[in-house]
Design a protein around this motif. Structure first.
Motif, PDB file in Angstrom:
ATOM      1  N   THR B  45       0.862  -1.183   0.000  1.00 10.60           N
ATOM      2  CA  THR B  45       0.000   0.000   0.000  1.00 10.60           C
ATOM      3  C   THR B  45       0.901   1.236   0.000  1.00 10.60           C
ATOM      4  OG1 THR B  45      -0.081   0.136   2.408  1.00 10.60           O
ATOM      5  CG2 THR B  45      -1.774  -1.212   1.343  1.00 10.60           C
ATOM      6  N   PRO B  46       0.337   2.415  -0.298  1.00 14.80           N
ATOM      7  CA  PRO B  46       1.195   3.604  -0.392  1.00 14.80           C
ATOM      8  C   PRO B  46       1.825   3.990   0.949  1.00 14.80           C
ATOM      9  CG  PRO B  46      -1.056   4.088  -1.101  1.00 14.80           C
ATOM     10  CD  PRO B  46      -1.067   2.705  -0.592  1.00 14.80           C
ATOM     11  N   THR B  47       2.952   4.662   0.859  1.00 12.54           N
ATOM     12  CA  THR B  47       3.624   5.155   2.060  1.00 12.54           C
ATOM     13  C   THR B  47       2.822   6.285   2.695  1.00 12.54           C
ATOM     14  OG1 THR B  47       5.679   4.652   0.936  1.00 12.54           O
ATOM     15  CG2 THR B  47       5.852   5.981   2.906  1.00 12.54           C
ATOM     16  N   LEU B  48       2.179   7.090   1.863  1.00 17.06           N
ATOM     17  CA  LEU B  48       1.391   8.213   2.362  1.00 17.06           C
ATOM     18  C   LEU B  48      -0.091   7.870   2.344  1.00 17.06           C
ATOM     19  CD1 LEU B  48       3.110  11.234   0.579  1.00 17.06           C
ATOM     20  CD2 LEU B  48       3.153  10.718   3.012  1.00 17.06           C
ATOM     21  N   GLU B  49      -0.776   8.250   3.409  1.00 23.08           N
ATOM     22  CA  GLU B  49      -2.226   8.045   3.485  1.00 23.08           C
ATOM     23  C   GLU B  49      -2.838   9.328   4.024  1.00 23.08           C
ATOM     24  OE1 GLU B  49      -4.104   5.302   2.839  1.00 23.08           O
ATOM     25  OE2 GLU B  49      -2.678   3.635   2.730  1.00 23.08           O
TER      26      GLU B  49
END
Lengths: 208, 387
Positions: B45-49
């Motif tokens: 999943t992305p590093t940024l949320e």
């Protein structure tokens, strides 16, 4: 044969008291230990090893697991917020943390200054009562600070109150009660659970 | 504030040097094989949320989140855990394709450190989630996977301590007068401050029956002889029954020596609703990992299919992994300018035999002795012999 248990003990007065408690609890320890410059004492009969540390450092050794359990003052535990389990109140070395200052003085209205060896305890306390303060960290002789105008109040350990009195200070607020606690490393608490529980229940019987 | 030195890194950030890098990769490879062989699919999943979704749901304290703002003015976070993003993906998409889902991950998470240096603010986690299966068998599979993983790593001395968030909640609820007291006690248990727990119980001024029950519970639960002993503290037995079943399943599979039960176990991750556990291994002063059933987190994302899982911290795992000599041959082929092609040919032959081969021009070396010392074998083409 169970694995060796490492106990971190604070040097000095608390050591004597805690050591006596262990003897009372039935541990086969030599009556006299030479407290010279030794930092480690092996007790093969009990499969125990004591390490002697500065009181402020006991929770550090325990948190990192180089000591399985240790004896630390509640003041140190409150100040450092380390990740250790607090298993038993040994009710020795009882005292309390209080704020103190010169008699009949008000705290400075703008930014009262607090001198202390316990910056975190002091900060949390004043935060908790909604008082904005400036913390001045000192390493000892804290009583000096109000006398020479460095701070409005000090936050420090009070046992008999004699030191305060001799320096012309009075106690203002009682912040927390302090006594020595048996603490454990989280992993040791699980991996050596039986031994640690045994020590807890034996010590529990001799807590006064 | 002193000026930042050129070689400094932000607080809690670490470089991973070649030796450690290989250990991490090896650990991840073992984890990947164990998880995949048990039918778990890896995702990333992305590093940024978004802070408002994953950041708030994650149960990691606000002060530990790395926050930043995107060009639209939304607050973002560096992911503080993997369970929450995976729950987001699962509930929004993956559950429509397969249920129950078995997902796995190995990724870095970020938690800002306020304490002294030495604590990493970015660290690797690897773990699994079973989403959409509410049975005790899903929890058993999670526990068994964790145990098998520890064994596969070659860790001999480890333990899983299992508790139940629901049972503890009910007990604390029944024997206190209001929610605030319950939360105080729960927080003290998260810190494992038994002394504080007893003090708090005395201070609350509870009716004697309640206070005594709490004190007895603490002393009996920390020396738990059998799960049945907990029955007298609860009105509804379903949580205890569940734990009995779980214990039976683990025993039946012959893994009981790796688990112990502790009904005072509580986590700062307040989304755990059912069984929860922590993984400990000799050699590290800190827990290796933790897990449990987090149906509550699924609720936050509008689903009630239930989920369970666990994760371990790779940085702590490295401390307890058995020391293993890296058995690989490293060859250095030294050449003079005119031998370059010869060196390449020799190197590719040696590589086919499985060696790691470095091709190095002699003219490019400042200190030949110091450099060649780092290899298990050195071939100097001008001497045409092996040293």
């Amino acid at each position: 044969m169970s694995s060796e248990l490492t106990i971190a003990m604070p040097k000095g007065r608390i050591f004597e008291e805690a050591y006596q408690m262990l003897i009372e609890a039935g541990f086969k320890l030599p009556e006299e230990v030479e407290m010279s410059r030794k930092l480690m004492i092996e007790i093969p009969e009990e499969n125990i090893r004591f390490i002697l540390a500065k009181p402020m450092d006991v929770p550090v050794y325990v948190e990192h697991g180089v000591a399985d359990i240790g004896i630390a003052g509640k003041d140190v535990l409150m100040e450092q917020q380390r990740n250790v389990h607090e298993l038993l109140d040994l009710k020795i070395s009882k005292c309390h943390i209080a704020s103190a200052g010169l008699p009949n003085t008000e705290m400075d209205e703008i930014a009262p200054r607090i001198a202390t060896k316990y910056p975190n305890i002091a900060m949390n306390y004043y935060k908790g009562i909604g008082e904005q303060v400036e913390i001045i960290e000192l390493n000892g002789s804290v009583e000096l600070a109000p006398m020479i105008g460095l701070a409005d109040r000090i936050v420090d350990i009070v046992s008999t109150g004699r030191t305060l009195k001799e320096n012309g200070l009075v106690e203002y607020e009682h912040i927390a009660d302090v006594s020595s606690r048996l603490i454990a490393n989280p992993v040791s608490y699980r991996m050596k659970n039986e031994r640690i529980q045994e020590i807890v229940s034996r010590l529990k019987k001799v807590v006064k | 504030m002193s000026a930042i030195k050129k070689f400094e890194k932000p607080i809690g950030m670490r470089d991973t040097f070649p030796g450690i890098y290989e250990k991490i990769e090896r650990a991840k490879r073992i984890g990947r094989e164990v998880f995949r062989s048990r039918g778990f699919d890896f995702i990333e999943t992305p590093t940024l949320e978004y802070y408002d979704t994953v950041g708030k749901a994650s149960a990691i304290s606000d002060a530990s989140l790395f926050k930043l703002v995107d060009s639209q003015g939304n607050t973002l976070v560096l992911r503080p855990d993997m369970t929450t993003p995976i729950t987001r993906v699962a509930t929004s998409k993956l559950l429509k394709e397969k249920i129950p889902l078995r997902l796995a991950y190995a990724a870095n998470v970020f938690r800002a450190q306020q304490m002294e240096g030495g604590r990493p603010a970015e660290f690797g986690q690897m773990g699994i989630e079973i989403i959409g299966d509410k049975t005790v068998f899903a929890d058993a599979e999670v526990l068994i996977t964790a145990i098998e993983l520890m064994k596969e790593f070659g860790i001999e001395s480890f333990k899983l301590t299992i508790g139940h968030a629901g049972v503890l909640h009910d007990i604390l609820n029944d024997y206190t007068d209001h929610e605030e007291q319950r939360e105080i006690l729960r927080t003290l248990l998260v810190e494992r401050n038994y002394v504080g727990f007893e003090e708090a119980v005395h201070e609350f001024g509870l009716p004697a029956t309640k206070a005594n029950a709490l004190l007895e519970f603490i002393s009996e639960a920390t020396n738990l002889a059998s799960i049945e002993d907990m029955e007298k503290y609860v009105r509804k037995n379903d949580g205890i029954e569940y734990m009995k079943q779980l214990s039976k399943l683990i025993n039946a599979y012959g893994l009981s020596q790796y688990v112990s039960f502790d009904f005072t176990l509580s986590s700062h991750m307040n989304y755990y609703t059912g069984m929860l556990f922590e993984i400990f291994a000799s050699g590290s002063g800190f827990p290796l990992g933790n897990g449990g059933r987090y149906d509550g987190l699924l609720h936050l994302f509008g689903s009630d299919v239930g989920a369970t899982g666990f994760s371990i911290r790779i940085d702590r795992l490295l401390e307890v992994l058995p020391k293993e000599e890296l058995k690989e041959e490293t060859v250095c082929v030294l050449f003079d300018d005119e031998d370059f092609i010869k060196a390449l040919e020799l190197a590719s032959t040696l590589r086919r035999q499985g060696a790691r081969v470095t091709v190095q021009s002699k003219r490019g070396l400042i200190n030949k002795e110091a450099f060649t010392k780092l290899f298990s074998r050195v071939v100097d083409l001008s001497q045409e012999e092996t040293q």
